[in-house]
Design a protein around this motif. Structure first.
Motif, PDB file in Angstrom:
ATOM      1  N   TYR A  15     -21.707 -22.864  49.246  1.00 48.31           N
ATOM      2  CA  TYR A  15     -23.098 -22.328  49.300  1.00 48.31           C
ATOM      3  C   TYR A  15     -23.684 -21.791  50.591  1.00 48.31           C
ATOM      4  O   TYR A  15     -24.502 -20.820  50.650  1.00 48.31           O
ATOM      5  CB  TYR A  15     -23.905 -23.395  48.715  1.00 48.31           C
ATOM      6  CG  TYR A  15     -23.831 -24.099  47.254  1.00 48.31           C
ATOM      7  CD1 TYR A  15     -24.004 -23.268  46.351  1.00 48.31           C
ATOM      8  CD2 TYR A  15     -23.139 -25.326  46.965  1.00 48.31           C
ATOM      9  CE1 TYR A  15     -23.751 -23.730  45.088  1.00 48.31           C
ATOM     10  CE2 TYR A  15     -23.018 -25.876  45.644  1.00 48.31           C
ATOM     11  CZ  TYR A  15     -23.305 -24.725  44.755  1.00 48.31           C
ATOM     12  OH  TYR A  15     -22.951 -25.322  43.320  1.00 48.31           O
ATOM     13  N   VAL A  16     -23.157 -22.417  51.669  1.00 51.43           N
ATOM     14  CA  VAL A  16     -23.696 -21.833  52.839  1.00 51.43           C
ATOM     15  C   VAL A  16     -22.925 -20.588  53.059  1.00 51.43           C
ATOM     16  O   VAL A  16     -23.751 -19.472  53.695  1.00 51.43           O
ATOM     17  CB  VAL A  16     -23.173 -22.812  54.221  1.00 51.43           C
ATOM     18  CG1 VAL A  16     -23.607 -22.381  55.424  1.00 51.43           C
ATOM     19  CG2 VAL A  16     -23.731 -24.186  53.862  1.00 51.43           C
ATOM     20  N   TYR A  18     -22.395 -18.392  50.652  1.00 53.64           N
ATOM     21  CA  TYR A  18     -23.197 -17.334  49.721  1.00 53.64           C
ATOM     22  C   TYR A  18     -24.405 -17.176  50.612  1.00 53.64           C
ATOM     23  O   TYR A  18     -25.012 -16.010  50.551  1.00 53.64           O
ATOM     24  CB  TYR A  18     -23.518 -18.220  48.461  1.00 53.64           C
ATOM     25  CG  TYR A  18     -22.213 -18.295  47.722  1.00 53.64           C
ATOM     26  CD1 TYR A  18     -21.074 -17.463  47.893  1.00 53.64           C
ATOM     27  CD2 TYR A  18     -22.111 -19.309  46.695  1.00 53.64           C
ATOM     28  CE1 TYR A  18     -19.948 -17.740  47.093  1.00 53.64           C
ATOM     29  CE2 TYR A  18     -20.934 -19.449  45.878  1.00 53.64           C
ATOM     30  CZ  TYR A  18     -19.832 -18.617  46.147  1.00 53.64           C
ATOM     31  OH  TYR A  18     -18.651 -18.865  45.455  1.00 53.64           O
ATOM     32  N   PHE A  19     -25.196 -18.035  51.067  1.00 55.98           N
ATOM     33  CA  PHE A  19     -26.545 -18.112  51.618  1.00 55.98           C
ATOM     34  C   PHE A  19     -26.451 -17.097  52.872  1.00 55.98           C
ATOM     35  O   PHE A  19     -27.144 -16.258  53.125  1.00 55.98           O
ATOM     36  CB  PHE A  19     -27.061 -19.306  52.057  1.00 55.98           C
ATOM     37  CG  PHE A  19     -28.250 -19.206  52.797  1.00 55.98           C
ATOM     38  CD1 PHE A  19     -29.676 -19.009  52.256  1.00 55.98           C
ATOM     39  CD2 PHE A  19     -28.437 -19.390  54.341  1.00 55.98           C
ATOM     40  CE1 PHE A  19     -30.633 -18.918  52.734  1.00 55.98           C
ATOM     41  CE2 PHE A  19     -29.674 -19.264  55.011  1.00 55.98           C
ATOM     42  CZ  PHE A  19     -30.906 -18.939  54.231  1.00 55.98           C
ATOM     43  N   ILE A  22     -25.990 -13.562  51.598  1.00 54.00           N
ATOM     44  CA  ILE A  22     -27.402 -13.070  51.336  1.00 54.00           C
ATOM     45  C   ILE A  22     -28.246 -12.717  52.314  1.00 54.00           C
ATOM     46  O   ILE A  22     -28.821 -11.677  52.431  1.00 54.00           O
ATOM     47  CB  ILE A  22     -28.004 -14.158  50.313  1.00 54.00           C
ATOM     48  CG1 ILE A  22     -26.971 -14.137  48.853  1.00 54.00           C
ATOM     49  CG2 ILE A  22     -29.344 -13.506  49.987  1.00 54.00           C
ATOM     50  CD1 ILE A  22     -27.381 -15.433  48.074  1.00 54.00           C
ATOM     51  N   ILE A  23     -28.318 -13.642  53.218  1.00 52.87           N
ATOM     52  CA  ILE A  23     -29.467 -13.471  54.142  1.00 52.87           C
ATOM     53  C   ILE A  23     -29.180 -12.189  55.109  1.00 52.87           C
ATOM     54  O   ILE A  23     -29.762 -11.247  55.555  1.00 52.87           O
ATOM     55  CB  ILE A  23     -29.596 -14.690  55.200  1.00 52.87           C
ATOM     56  CG1 ILE A  23     -31.080 -14.416  56.157  1.00 52.87           C
ATOM     57  CG2 ILE A  23     -28.674 -14.947  55.948  1.00 52.87           C
ATOM     58  CD1 ILE A  23     -31.568 -15.728  56.733  1.00 52.87           C
ATOM     59  N   HIS A 111     -21.139 -29.013  54.101  1.00 48.90           N
ATOM     60  CA  HIS A 111     -22.114 -27.713  54.067  1.00 48.90           C
ATOM     61  C   HIS A 111     -23.000 -27.617  55.324  1.00 48.90           C
ATOM     62  O   HIS A 111     -23.027 -26.935  55.909  1.00 48.90           O
ATOM     63  CB  HIS A 111     -23.031 -27.849  52.782  1.00 48.90           C
ATOM     64  CG  HIS A 111     -22.283 -27.712  51.456  1.00 48.90           C
ATOM     65  ND1 HIS A 111     -21.352 -26.970  50.991  1.00 48.90           N
ATOM     66  CD2 HIS A 111     -22.410 -28.783  50.325  1.00 48.90           C
ATOM     67  CE1 HIS A 111     -20.996 -27.107  49.997  1.00 48.90           C
ATOM     68  NE2 HIS A 111     -21.539 -28.099  49.422  1.00 48.90           N
TER      69      HIS A 111
END
Length: 231
Positions: A15-16, A18-19, A22-23, A111
């Protein structure tokens, strides 16, 4: 040798990673919306410029010459620079490497620890660049220093993995499974060699940031491996 994917699947969703992707994409799209002058101001405000620390007069002369005031704290740029990129190829290349190597390292660290490790790796990489370019007035931008730290940790934690890589040979595409330890060692060696020559050629690529981030990742990877075996 361009990496396509590795042979070790992650057990949990990264998830990190992915984040972070995205950012980085969102900030780059914002950069693309700016005018040329506004983009220049943005990059000089949030990119890391060694001369802001070593030459007190440079910032004042920059403002007089361009009319652009650098309002961002120069210390904050050790963090902010890693979320900016200089072009589409810069962004896509960095995010691809993060996706290939980041999921397994996030899996190993967890994470929260991975997020802190990523940021610390980017800062350490920037400090390495700073040490080799004390008077540079060119802002460095990009996530490659932090991603180099991820690659350094991968080198220690997953040395027996295989990196399926695209290798153009005689104008024909070949896919080759390269041992991760060999692939990453060669990559690191190239950063050091290019860094030595870049002191003369001045390509603008932050090779020493890559090398510094990689070393930081190795140290964290060794710590993680040692703590794992201790259990």
């Amino acid at each position: 040798m361009f990496p396509l994917y590795d042979t070790i699947p992650s057990r949990k969703k990264p998830y990190v990673v992915y984040f972070l992707i995205i950012i980085n994409v969102v900030i780059f799209l914002y950069q693309q919306s700016l005018s040329r002058v506004s983009l220049l101001a943005f990059l000089y405000n949030y990119g890391l410029i060694p001369a802001r620390f070593t030459n007190p007069r440079w910032e004042q002369l920059w403002q007089i010459r361009t009319g652009i005031e650098l309002v961002t704290s120069k210390f904050f740029t050790f963090l902010s620079h890693m979320f900016l990129h200089g072009g589409w190829s810069h962004l896509i290349g960095n995010m691809w490497f993060l996706a290939v190597f980041g999921d397994n390292v996030e899996d190993a660290l967890g994470h929260v620890r991975f997020a802190l490790f990523y940021l610390a790796g980017g800062i350490f990489a920037a400090l390495t660049h700073f040490a080799f370019n004390l008077t540079s007035t060119v802002p460095i931008v990009g996530a490659s220093g932090a991603i180099s730290a991820v690659m350094g940790a991968y080198y220690v934690l997953f040395p027996y993995s295989r990196i399926i890589s695209f290798v153009p040979l005689f104008f024909l595409p070949f896919l080759v499974a390269i041992p991760a330890a060999f692939y990453l060692f060669v990559w690191f060696l190239m950063q050091v060699i290019n860094g030595l020559f870049d002191n003369i050629l001045r390509s603008g690529v932050a090779y020493w940031a890559h090398a510094g981030g990689f070393v930081f990742g190795i140290l964290i990877g060794l710590w993680k491996r040692r703590s794992y075996y201790r259990w």
